[in-house]
Write a protein that holds these residues in place. Structure first.
Motif, PDB file in Angstrom:
ATOM      1  N   ALA A   4       0.835  -1.205   0.000  1.00 20.62           N
ATOM      2  CA  ALA A   4       0.000   0.000   0.000  1.00 20.62           C
ATOM      3  C   ALA A   4       0.863   1.245   0.000  1.00 20.62           C
ATOM      4  N   GLY A   5       0.318   2.318  -0.564  1.00 22.19           N
ATOM      5  CA  GLY A   5       1.061   3.572  -0.615  1.00 22.19           C
ATOM      6  C   GLY A   5       0.132   4.769  -0.722  1.00 22.19           C
ATOM      7  N   TRP A   6       0.665   5.928  -0.392  1.00 24.57           N
ATOM      8  CA  TRP A   6      -0.070   7.174  -0.565  1.00 24.57           C
ATOM      9  C   TRP A   6      -0.263   7.460  -2.049  1.00 24.57           C
ATOM     10  N   GLY A   7      -1.369   8.083  -2.364  1.00 23.11           N
ATOM     11  CA  GLY A   7      -1.608   8.514  -3.731  1.00 23.11           C
ATOM     12  C   GLY A   7      -0.857   9.794  -4.036  1.00 23.11           C
ATOM     13  N   PRO A   8      -1.030  10.343  -5.235  1.00 24.48           N
ATOM     14  CA  PRO A   8      -0.339  11.585  -5.601  1.00 24.48           C
ATOM     15  C   PRO A   8      -0.746  12.725  -4.671  1.00 24.48           C
ATOM     16  N   PRO A   9       0.172  13.642  -4.372  1.00 23.69           N
ATOM     17  CA  PRO A   9      -0.119  14.699  -3.397  1.00 23.69           C
ATOM     18  C   PRO A   9      -1.320  15.556  -3.760  1.00 23.69           C
ATOM     19  N   GLU A  10      -1.587  15.734  -5.053  1.00 26.29           N
ATOM     20  CA  GLU A  10      -2.744  16.535  -5.436  1.00 26.29           C
ATOM     21  C   GLU A  10      -4.059  15.833  -5.105  1.00 26.29           C
ATOM     22  N   ARG A  11      -4.002  14.533  -4.799  1.00 30.70           N
ATOM     23  CA  ARG A  11      -5.187  13.778  -4.398  1.00 30.70           C
ATOM     24  C   ARG A  11      -5.204  13.491  -2.899  1.00 30.70           C
ATOM     25  N   CYS A  12      -4.189  13.943  -2.179  1.00 30.54           N
ATOM     26  CA  CYS A  12      -4.067  13.677  -0.745  1.00 30.54           C
ATOM     27  C   CYS A  12      -3.982  14.997   0.012  1.00 30.54           C
ATOM     28  N   THR A  13      -5.101  15.437   0.528  1.00 27.70           N
ATOM     29  CA  THR A  13      -5.155  16.714   1.233  1.00 27.70           C
ATOM     30  C   THR A  13      -4.233  16.723   2.444  1.00 27.70           C
ATOM     31  N   THR A  14      -4.041  15.586   3.074  1.00 33.26           N
ATOM     32  CA  THR A  14      -3.233  15.509   4.285  1.00 33.26           C
ATOM     33  C   THR A  14      -1.767  15.827   4.028  1.00 33.26           C
ATOM     34  N   SER A  15      -1.343  15.783   2.772  1.00 29.85           N
ATOM     35  CA  SER A  15       0.058  16.083   2.452  1.00 29.85           C
ATOM     36  C   SER A  15       0.496  17.439   2.991  1.00 29.85           C
ATOM     37  N   SER A  16      -0.389  18.421   2.946  1.00 36.99           N
ATOM     38  CA  SER A  16      -0.030  19.755   3.408  1.00 36.99           C
ATOM     39  C   SER A  16       0.254  19.776   4.906  1.00 36.99           C
ATOM     40  N   VAL A  17      -0.415  18.908   5.661  1.00 36.47           N
ATOM     41  CA  VAL A  17      -0.188  18.838   7.102  1.00 36.47           C
ATOM     42  C   VAL A  17       1.097  18.065   7.401  1.00 36.47           C
ATOM     43  N   LEU A  18       1.364  17.023   6.633  1.00 36.70           N
ATOM     44  CA  LEU A  18       2.560  16.222   6.859  1.00 36.70           C
ATOM     45  C   LEU A  18       3.837  17.017   6.639  1.00 36.70           C
ATOM     46  N   LYS A  19       3.771  18.042   5.823  1.00 36.06           N
ATOM     47  CA  LYS A  19       4.961  18.858   5.582  1.00 36.06           C
ATOM     48  C   LYS A  19       5.435  19.581   6.836  1.00 36.06           C
ATOM     49  N   VAL A  20       4.541  19.723   7.832  1.00 38.34           N
ATOM     50  CA  VAL A  20       4.938  20.341   9.100  1.00 38.34           C
ATOM     51  C   VAL A  20       6.067  19.543   9.740  1.00 38.34           C
ATOM     52  N   ALA A  21       5.997  18.205   9.634  1.00 37.96           N
ATOM     53  CA  ALA A  21       7.031  17.363  10.228  1.00 37.96           C
ATOM     54  C   ALA A  21       8.394  17.658   9.620  1.00 37.96           C
ATOM     55  N   THR A  22       8.424  17.867   8.304  1.00 34.63           N
ATOM     56  CA  THR A  22       9.680  18.186   7.635  1.00 34.63           C
ATOM     57  C   THR A  22      10.227  19.532   8.100  1.00 34.63           C
ATOM     58  N   LYS A  23       9.373  20.512   8.165  1.00 30.12           N
ATOM     59  CA  LYS A  23       9.809  21.863   8.528  1.00 30.12           C
ATOM     60  C   LYS A  23      10.428  21.895   9.920  1.00 30.12           C
ATOM     61  N   LEU A  24       9.846  21.141  10.842  1.00 25.65           N
ATOM     62  CA  LEU A  24      10.321  21.186  12.216  1.00 25.65           C
ATOM     63  C   LEU A  24      11.503  20.258  12.478  1.00 25.65           C
ATOM     64  N   ALA A  25      11.496  19.096  11.835  1.00 26.31           N
ATOM     65  CA  ALA A  25      12.491  18.077  12.173  1.00 26.31           C
ATOM     66  C   ALA A  25      13.644  17.979  11.207  1.00 26.31           C
TER      67      ALA A  25
END
Length: 286
Positions: free
Chosen positions: A165-186
């Motif tokens: 299983a895997g995530w779909g393309p970011p344009e189809r996954c609204t949660t992608s914008s929230v997950l980017k917070v992890a990158t910014k902080l860590a």
């Protein structure tokens, strides 16, 4: 994949854990894990999981996918080497409780370990293997998966379906914008562990490295819905994707920034809704 949204990561040697892993496991089981139910259902329906199924779940986590297969009559075995807190919850769900006089759901086995730990001359071959941990949202999140699949293949019959299983393309996954917070902080330098968009052939590449032959795929809508912002924050943090951010900053800072990132997805009644698409691949053992 597990199953989990990401393989839980252990703290690096010499660091002090800042994450309450028992609380995270409970939040996962009570809030977040159900978001992937449409994925599990789609796979089980397509592969006609039922009383003749002997399923091996890799990275089984807290066991919801196994529970759903067992409710269809399948004999289920789950292995997970890295999430003992989630596995403890799987045992509560799937194994018998002598005090209550209940019985296990079919032929159920849960092991803290890998495929080798459930092998044996008297163990019948599995006819379905699942790795429901979705890959494709963090750099390096598929590391070790091919080796795990390769180790599981000898426990299954020839031509057995193996599901990734895997995530779909970011344009189809609204949660992608929230997950980017992890990158910014860590991980502002975007090295291993940072967010990255899912690529079209992520699953196929993992399967081929494991010596498996791709044999079909599908996409499933898995919206993330929460009663309120507090539930959303707890659910998302339970995935393990924000643990590095908590270690690099602190819990309060991560919760604050995740809350801000969730604001555009909050509806007038206070609930939150984030449409996502997940992809699955069916491969076959040699």
């Amino acid at each position: 994949m597990t199953p989990t949204l990401a393989q839980p990561r252990r703290p690096r040697a010499g660091t002090t854990p800042r994450v309450d892993r028992r609380a995270r496991a409970r939040d996962w089981a009570e809030i977040q894990e159900r978001m992937l139910v449409p994925l599990y259902e789609a796979v089980y329906e397509r592969l006609e999981v039922g009383g003749a199924t002997r399923l091996l779940g890799l990275g089984c986590g807290s066991g919801l996918a196994l529970l759903m297969a067992a409710s269809r009559g399948a004999a289920v075995t789950g292995v997970d080497p890295s999430a003992p807190e989630r596995l403890a919850l799987a045992r509560e769900r799937l194994l018998p409780d002598a005090a209550l006089g209940t019985r296990p759901r079919g032929d159920t086995r849960l092991v803290e370990g890998g495929p080798a730990d459930v092998a044996g001359p008297d163990v019948p071959a599995y006819n379905l293997v699942t790795a429901f941990q979705p890959i494709g949202c963090m750099a390096g999140d598929s590391e070790g998966l091919s080796a795990l699949l390769e180790a599981a293949a000898p426990l299954a019959g020839r031509g057995t379906p193996v599901v990734l299983a895997g995530w779909g393309p970011p344009e189809r996954c609204t949660t992608s914008s929230v997950l980017k917070v992890a990158t910014k902080l860590a991980d502002p330098l975007r090295s291993t562990g940072s967010w990255r968009p899912a690529l079209r052939d992520d699953l196929e590449e993992v399967a081929q490295r494991a010596g498996l032959k791709p044999d079909g795929s599908g996409r499933v809508a898995c919206p993330f819905g929460y009663a309120d912002t507090e539930s959303a924050v707890r659910g998302l943090l339970s995935t393990g994707l924000f643990d590095a951010a908590v270690g690099a900053t602190d819990q309060a800072q991560v919760e604050k920034e995740v809350t801000e990132a969730l604001h555009p997805h909050q509806r007038r009644d206070g609930t939150l809704w984030m449409p996502n698409v997940f992809r699955y691949l069916i491969a076959r053992t040699p």
